[in-house]
Design a protein around this motif. Sequence first.
Motif, PDB file in Angstrom:
ATOM      1  N   PHE A   1       9.214  -1.920   4.491  1.00  0.00           N
ATOM      2  CA  PHE A   1       9.203  -1.201   3.209  1.00  0.00           C
ATOM      3  C   PHE A   1       9.692  -2.118   2.085  1.00  0.00           C
ATOM      4  CE2 PHE A   1      10.285   3.069   5.505  1.00  0.00           C
ATOM      5  CZ  PHE A   1       8.974   3.180   5.941  1.00  0.00           C
ATOM      6  N   TYR A   2      10.767  -2.854   2.365  1.00  0.00           N
ATOM      7  CA  TYR A   2      11.465  -3.630   1.336  1.00  0.00           C
ATOM      8  C   TYR A   2      10.694  -4.865   0.871  1.00  0.00           C
ATOM      9  CZ  TYR A   2      15.126  -6.425  -0.915  1.00  0.00           C
ATOM     10  OH  TYR A   2      15.843  -7.188  -1.809  1.00  0.00           O
ATOM     11  N   MET A   3       9.695  -5.285   1.611  1.00  0.00           N
ATOM     12  CA  MET A   3       8.969  -6.501   1.227  1.00  0.00           C
ATOM     13  C   MET A   3       8.445  -6.405  -0.205  1.00  0.00           C
ATOM     14  SD  MET A   3       7.006  -7.373   4.807  1.00  0.00           S
ATOM     15  CE  MET A   3       6.472  -9.021   4.394  1.00  0.00           C
ATOM     16  N   GLN A   4       7.963  -5.229  -0.584  1.00  0.00           N
ATOM     17  CA  GLN A   4       7.466  -5.037  -1.947  1.00  0.00           C
ATOM     18  C   GLN A   4       8.609  -5.010  -2.947  1.00  0.00           C
ATOM     19  OE1 GLN A   4       4.384  -5.288  -2.598  1.00  0.00           O
ATOM     20  NE2 GLN A   4       4.254  -4.627  -4.724  1.00  0.00           N
ATOM     21  N   GLY A   5       9.756  -4.449  -2.541  1.00  0.00           N
ATOM     22  CA  GLY A   5      10.913  -4.400  -3.426  1.00  0.00           C
ATOM     23  C   GLY A   5      11.521  -5.771  -3.665  1.00  0.00           C
ATOM     24  N   LYS A   6      11.466  -6.607  -2.645  1.00  0.00           N
ATOM     25  CA  LYS A   6      11.995  -7.970  -2.780  1.00  0.00           C
ATOM     26  C   LYS A   6      11.217  -8.739  -3.830  1.00  0.00           C
ATOM     27  CE  LYS A   6      13.751 -11.588   0.253  1.00  0.00           C
ATOM     28  NZ  LYS A   6      13.807 -12.087   1.643  1.00  0.00           N
ATOM     29  N   LYS A   7       9.899  -8.496  -3.869  1.00  0.00           N
ATOM     30  CA  LYS A   7       9.052  -9.128  -4.887  1.00  0.00           C
ATOM     31  C   LYS A   7       9.495  -8.739  -6.288  1.00  0.00           C
ATOM     32  CE  LYS A   7       4.498  -9.807  -2.791  1.00  0.00           C
ATOM     33  NZ  LYS A   7       3.078  -9.368  -2.898  1.00  0.00           N
TER      34      LYS A   7
ATOM     35  N   TYR B   1       0.830  -1.214   0.000  1.00  0.00           N
ATOM     36  CA  TYR B   1       0.000   0.000   0.000  1.00  0.00           C
ATOM     37  C   TYR B   1       0.866   1.266   0.000  1.00  0.00           C
ATOM     38  CZ  TYR B   1      -3.363   3.557   0.978  1.00  0.00           C
ATOM     39  OH  TYR B   1      -4.123   4.704   0.877  1.00  0.00           O
ATOM     40  N   ILE B   2       1.954   1.240   0.757  1.00  0.00           N
ATOM     41  CA  ILE B   2       2.853   2.404   0.777  1.00  0.00           C
ATOM     42  C   ILE B   2       3.420   2.655  -0.626  1.00  0.00           C
ATOM     43  CG2 ILE B   2       5.092   3.214   1.632  1.00  0.00           C
ATOM     44  CD1 ILE B   2       4.334   1.880   4.335  1.00  0.00           C
ATOM     45  N   LYS B   3       3.866   1.588  -1.282  1.00  0.00           N
ATOM     46  CA  LYS B   3       4.398   1.741  -2.655  1.00  0.00           C
ATOM     47  C   LYS B   3       3.292   2.187  -3.608  1.00  0.00           C
ATOM     48  CE  LYS B   3       7.824   1.329  -5.641  1.00  0.00           C
ATOM     49  NZ  LYS B   3       7.263   1.998  -6.807  1.00  0.00           N
ATOM     50  N   HIS B   4       2.109   1.624  -3.469  1.00  0.00           N
ATOM     51  CA  HIS B   4       0.971   2.003  -4.310  1.00  0.00           C
ATOM     52  C   HIS B   4       0.661   3.494  -4.144  1.00  0.00           C
ATOM     53  CE1 HIS B   4      -3.090   1.910  -6.055  1.00  0.00           C
ATOM     54  NE2 HIS B   4      -3.508   2.508  -4.953  1.00  0.00           N
ATOM     55  N   SER B   5       0.675   3.977  -2.908  1.00  0.00           N
ATOM     56  CA  SER B   5       0.397   5.396  -2.652  1.00  0.00           C
ATOM     57  C   SER B   5       1.422   6.282  -3.348  1.00  0.00           C
ATOM     58  CB  SER B   5       0.407   5.672  -1.142  1.00  0.00           C
ATOM     59  OG  SER B   5      -0.661   5.014  -0.507  1.00  0.00           O
ATOM     60  N   LEU B   6       2.701   5.940  -3.198  1.00  0.00           N
ATOM     61  CA  LEU B   6       3.753   6.737  -3.836  1.00  0.00           C
ATOM     62  C   LEU B   6       3.635   6.703  -5.360  1.00  0.00           C
ATOM     63  CD1 LEU B   6       6.715   5.611  -1.536  1.00  0.00           C
ATOM     64  CD2 LEU B   6       5.592   7.845  -1.503  1.00  0.00           C
ATOM     65  N   ASP B   7       3.306   5.522  -5.891  1.00  0.00           N
ATOM     66  CA  ASP B   7       3.131   5.393  -7.346  1.00  0.00           C
ATOM     67  C   ASP B   7       1.954   6.236  -7.844  1.00  0.00           C
ATOM     68  OD1 ASP B   7       5.267   3.683  -7.544  1.00  0.00           O
ATOM     69  OD2 ASP B   7       4.061   1.846  -7.620  1.00  0.00           O
ATOM     70  N   GLN B   8       0.952   6.421  -6.977  1.00  0.00           N
ATOM     71  CA  GLN B   8      -0.207   7.238  -7.327  1.00  0.00           C
ATOM     72  C   GLN B   8      -0.005   8.720  -6.964  1.00  0.00           C
ATOM     73  OE1 GLN B   8      -3.110   6.016  -8.897  1.00  0.00           O
ATOM     74  NE2 GLN B   8      -1.779   4.223  -9.192  1.00  0.00           N
ATOM     75  N   GLN B   9       1.244   9.084  -6.680  1.00  0.00           N
ATOM     76  CA  GLN B   9       1.623  10.476  -6.382  1.00  0.00           C
ATOM     77  C   GLN B   9       1.079  10.987  -5.049  1.00  0.00           C
ATOM     78  OE1 GLN B   9       3.857  12.307  -8.589  1.00  0.00           O
ATOM     79  NE2 GLN B   9       4.033  10.143  -9.117  1.00  0.00           N
ATOM     80  N   HIS B  10       0.894  10.086  -4.081  1.00  0.00           N
ATOM     81  CA  HIS B  10       0.476  10.466  -2.736  1.00  0.00           C
ATOM     82  C   HIS B  10       1.651  10.283  -1.778  1.00  0.00           C
ATOM     83  CE1 HIS B  10      -3.809  10.867  -3.603  1.00  0.00           C
ATOM     84  NE2 HIS B  10      -3.726   9.754  -4.304  1.00  0.00           N
ATOM     85  N   SER B  11       2.050  11.351  -1.101  1.00  0.00           N
ATOM     86  CA  SER B  11       3.093  11.224  -0.088  1.00  0.00           C
ATOM     87  C   SER B  11       2.539  10.496   1.139  1.00  0.00           C
ATOM     88  CB  SER B  11       3.616  12.607   0.320  1.00  0.00           C
ATOM     89  OG  SER B  11       4.362  13.184  -0.728  1.00  0.00           O
ATOM     90  N   VAL B  12       3.459   9.914   1.910  1.00  0.00           N
ATOM     91  CA  VAL B  12       3.090   9.090   3.065  1.00  0.00           C
ATOM     92  C   VAL B  12       3.888   9.544   4.281  1.00  0.00           C
ATOM     93  CG1 VAL B  12       3.250   6.741   4.043  1.00  0.00           C
ATOM     94  CG2 VAL B  12       2.460   7.073   1.674  1.00  0.00           C
ATOM     95  N   TRP B  13       3.238   9.570   5.453  1.00  0.00           N
ATOM     96  CA  TRP B  13       3.932   9.794   6.726  1.00  0.00           C
ATOM     97  C   TRP B  13       3.870   8.515   7.544  1.00  0.00           C
ATOM     98  CZ3 TRP B  13       2.684   8.982  11.788  1.00  0.00           C
ATOM     99  CH2 TRP B  13       3.534   9.519  12.761  1.00  0.00           C
TER     100      TRP B  13
END
Length: 367
Positions: A213-219, A178-190
Amino acid sequence: MEQDPFADIRPYHDNEVAPAIALLIADREFIQAILHYRFPRLSGPFGWLLSPLVQLWLKRRWSRLKSVRAVQLQVAGFMDRMIASTTDKVTYSGLENLDPKQPYLFLSNHRDIAMDPALVNWCLHQQGFATVRIAIGDNLLRKACATELMKLNKSFIVKRGAKGPREMLKNLTQLSAYIKHSLDQQHSVWIAQREGRAKDGNDQTDPTILKMFYMQGKKQGLSFSEYLQSLNIVPVCISYEYDPCDTDKINELWQKKTQGNYQKTEFEDIDAIIKGIVGYKGKVHVAFAKPVHALPDDPDAAAAEIDQQIWQHYRCYPINALAAGSAKPEATEQAIEQWQQRLQSVAPGAQELMTKLYATPVIKQQQ
């Protein structure tokens, strides 16, 4: 219709705002909480009379809110009033190094449950940046009205208390995605650098957060450092001159030290949120570091590097110097009096813990 993989954790969309507000206005516990906060003496005996009036007032005020942005503009107005009444001044630095058109992952130190992300949002709003999506633990959402309020204000849920390793893995995988999805959709995250506030004053990044954070990157087959670089991580340091919850934090630490454990009361987190919002904070500074473009491939080393960024940007006040035993000439009578009040507010044996809470920023910067 395609299923939303984040439906159970994401904030509300615009078309969900009006129904969520209607639920809030109809929620008796929410109305009672407003009465208890605004009219503590009258809420008990005259609650039956005041409740319909509060509901009517909310309908008139909130019925026109049809989008997340409209809700956030209401919050911005509340923040302006809160800052004027509970702080001497809020300042910020570093936003000139950021691009309003870029999404960022703001990784922040954590001193206050509600105020940390709210102040980051307020600073961003002042400079024309979009506000962030806020990570909030589900332990703070035990009441339905709390969930509605948070999801209306762009908060997404961090599921805690998984019953086993498989469920924990599933929750963390969803959160990372979800964090990666938000950033990809141009939404910043705190998100906070650790679970729970730094009650001892030691702002330290938990490497587990970076591993999540890295779990999505490992995929995606990326290395740890490659993926973290792609997230546009910005360390953020929030410095409060006075912590409205300091006595409560120290009492908890003291009880753990002397009795071996500490049992939270049912509404303790909610009380801490309210105290953090309405309590006096003195001066507050929010420092945005430059985006971290290169981190070590080791989570512990990466966390230590982020910590360095946060500590370098901490704004130390006279009370911090007094606690560290290096009082500066600018330590006013008010600062000395405030410091003495805080020492006297806890058990004599716990004064060392209070000293550490305020002295740690000075010690870390000296190191």
